[in-house]
Design an enzyme around this catalytic site. Sequence first.
Site, mmCIF file in Angstrom:
data_model
loop_
_atom_site.group_PDB
_atom_site.id
_atom_site.type_symbol
_atom_site.label_atom_id
_atom_site.label_comp_id
_atom_site.label_asym_id
_atom_site.label_seq_id
_atom_site.Cartn_x
_atom_site.Cartn_y
_atom_site.Cartn_z
ATOM 1 N N HIS A 66 0.868 -1.181 0.000
ATOM 2 C CA HIS A 66 0.000 0.000 0.000
ATOM 3 C C HIS A 66 0.902 1.228 0.000
ATOM 4 C CE1 HIS A 66 -3.623 -2.414 0.875
ATOM 5 N NE2 HIS A 66 -2.757 -3.196 1.485
ATOM 6 N N HIS A 183 -8.996 -10.414 -1.356
ATOM 7 C CA HIS A 183 -8.914 -10.183 0.096
ATOM 8 C C HIS A 183 -10.022 -11.052 0.699
ATOM 9 C CE1 HIS A 183 -8.559 -7.552 3.794
ATOM 10 N NE2 HIS A 183 -9.779 -8.031 3.962
ATOM 11 N N ASN A 282 -4.534 -7.233 9.606
ATOM 12 C CA ASN A 282 -5.686 -7.956 9.092
ATOM 13 C C ASN A 282 -5.281 -8.730 7.843
ATOM 14 O OD1 ASN A 282 -8.234 -8.841 8.609
ATOM 15 N ND2 ASN A 282 -8.956 -6.942 7.680
ATOM 16 N N ASP A 309 2.431 -7.112 2.302
ATOM 17 C CA ASP A 309 1.242 -6.363 2.696
ATOM 18 C C ASP A 309 1.650 -5.094 3.454
ATOM 19 O OD1 ASP A 309 -1.326 -5.522 3.105
ATOM 20 O OD2 ASP A 309 -1.905 -7.141 4.465
ATOM 21 N N PHE A 327 -5.514 -1.245 11.394
ATOM 22 C CA PHE A 327 -4.914 -2.544 11.072
ATOM 23 C C PHE A 327 -3.721 -2.324 10.139
ATOM 24 C CE2 PHE A 327 -9.306 -4.043 11.928
ATOM 25 C CZ PHE A 327 -9.067 -5.206 12.639
#
Lengths: 428, 312
Positions: A66, A183, A282, A309, A327
């Site tokens: 991200h 996801h 998460n 992630d 998260f």
Amino acid sequence: MRTLIKGARVLDPGNVDGYKSILINGQTIEAVLDPADVMPENGTDFKVIDATGLVLVPGLMDIHVHLREPGHEYKETIATGAAAAARGGFTAVCAMPNTRPVNDNSQVTAFILGKAKAAKGARVYPVGAVTKGSAGTQLSEIQDMQQAGIKAVSDDGRPVENAQIMRRALEYCRGLSIPVFVHAEDLSLVNGGAMNEGPPATFQGIPGIPNAAEAVMVARDILLSRLTGAHVHFCHISCEESIDLIRKAKHQGIRVTCETAPHYFTLTDADVKGYDACFKMNPPLRSEKDRQAVIQGLADGTIDVIASDHAPHSKEEKDLEFDRAAFGIVGLETSLPLSLKLVQNNHLTLENLILKMAKNPAKILGINNDITPGNPADLSLIDLKEKGVIDPSRFVSKSRNTPFAGMTVQGRAAATMVDGNFVFGLWA
Amino acid sequence: MRFTKKDILDIHSLDPAEITLILDTAMGMKEISQRPVKKVPTLRGKTIVLFFQEPSTRTKLSFEIAAKRLSADSVAIAKSGSSMAKGETLMDTVKNLEAMKPDVIVMRHASSGAAYLVANRVNCSVINAGDGIHAHPSQALLDMMSVREKKGCIKGLKLAMIGDIAHSRVARSDIIGFSKMGARVSVCAPQTMIPAGIEALGCTVASSMEACVADADVIMMLRIQKERMTDVLFPSEREYAGRFGLNSQRVALAHKDVTIMHPGPMNRGVEISSDVADGKYSMILDQVTNGVALRMALYYLVAGGSRHADTD
């Protein structure tokens, strides 16, 4: 400009393994030479890099990060994320679309690619949203985004809850030959949970998330992959039940692949202590049994990819009550050293690790990253020996939310080359 | 023995000797509440902040009365009247509170672990008055005080606990506390209210309400949180009361000298019938009385130093 990298062990699983020299001309690999071969002559436009003691591998790819831009630049920008990736040894990353606005159209895709080009770090492959706004109701213009440069689609951060919409998305993407990154999370089973359901959560009074929250969605999407023939790639798999389902699906020839993240084979819910939100992600850290299942899944090939992630969050979003904190943890700069522990502990060979961090990710995205003449010179150099301690204050990422601060590791990225240029390391 | 802990955050971190010291101290404090002038100067000049960010009547009042009986100055702030309502973070609010130099912060918060986070940031003492579904140490201590007072000791007793174990901080603290002091704790509830791995806290899970209360020395009923009905934890109050309600027939299965407890507030006719709640075995109101004494003891131990409560 030509560059010769010599002295390194070159390890490209299934292609090259040995002490070779790599000759690079401009942006591409010109030749892979044996030490006995006649070396090109030195010249003013010629540089020799002595990489003795290092392992040279195809560019590592982190297919799940991200970058937060556009919209949340206070956590990370494409420039800082691409630099963090390069420092972590990655030549390319896949940027998930849950930005603000969501990457659900070609304009946002073009914006991301423009920023990435200017950043001069790792390459950025944008991932488009499956549905508009990742709201789960209407398909995005996936083909338009594909032409603009996305390599996959995902509503990552949340599931596509409606099974019919998921079916149509898979059918549509099959026609475009683009993988759907899933996801896998049933939100009704999560029900406000903040860590793994189990004794540590019960003891600390933190609402739990059961393994089934992940596994029931994995089961659904395996069935939908079978129905549609589309390539489903499961993101951040964390528990035994999901791995069992995926293993069985693969044996049945269903087109599924999956990834896990270093925290799922390094930590468990027993490590979640003192309400430190740097341990909140998460899916959550699972039990020791699940951790072992993840290691087993990596070893037997059920898990194709290690992705980080990478989820940067500001201090303000983590320095909160555990159930109110965000998260996610950063991972770009810790992924390789943590993954090398798998090799040190004899769970994986180095060759197998490179498969999961370079070759398989490329294959899923439809990219050829072999170390072979004519390919772009995207290369990672790894120092297997250097020992160190993970120190978040030295991260080049904008965020510091890691549970691994102070952990002793051995091995690290020594240098990273994209398109023939070092973007990190001694020679950058 | 001197009490050396800065904070009272949970029962887990107290050892049996510390629990015994707290209970002994509370018995001494109880006597103060029975005097015509119910006030001693022990904590004169000390400031106690009651920082309650979740609705509470009896716990807050109990802490407040306890502070006044020891002559401490107590100030209460609530979430609606605090900057939390304007978006200030917990840490910022608490750092501001600390800057006003209180001696003790009593804290209730909807998030598990909130009192830990605060205790790690401030130099003054923090008493956890309930955090999420994690811990409610003063309640567990007053429950232990009440049982010890009634039964003489805790060791060897059988404690039956029935109700929403999963969402109860009282349950967690009581299970840990009573088992630590040598009681056998058995819990019972619909499976939807039994959290994963609860046995690790030191209890067994009974197969039925009857099995749970059989030969019990103490029956602790927990409140059914009606607001959780939407979580489909049980189909109806009617069905719940039938399977898990405490009535006189079920009380008859217990030890003949059984003690009935409830941390309150009660749903009469759901988890407990009125005749049991008001009956001769009930010590529900004694729990409330002891609550004040126990909280006086906690203040004294964290803020009063080693002086005797009744001197100065």
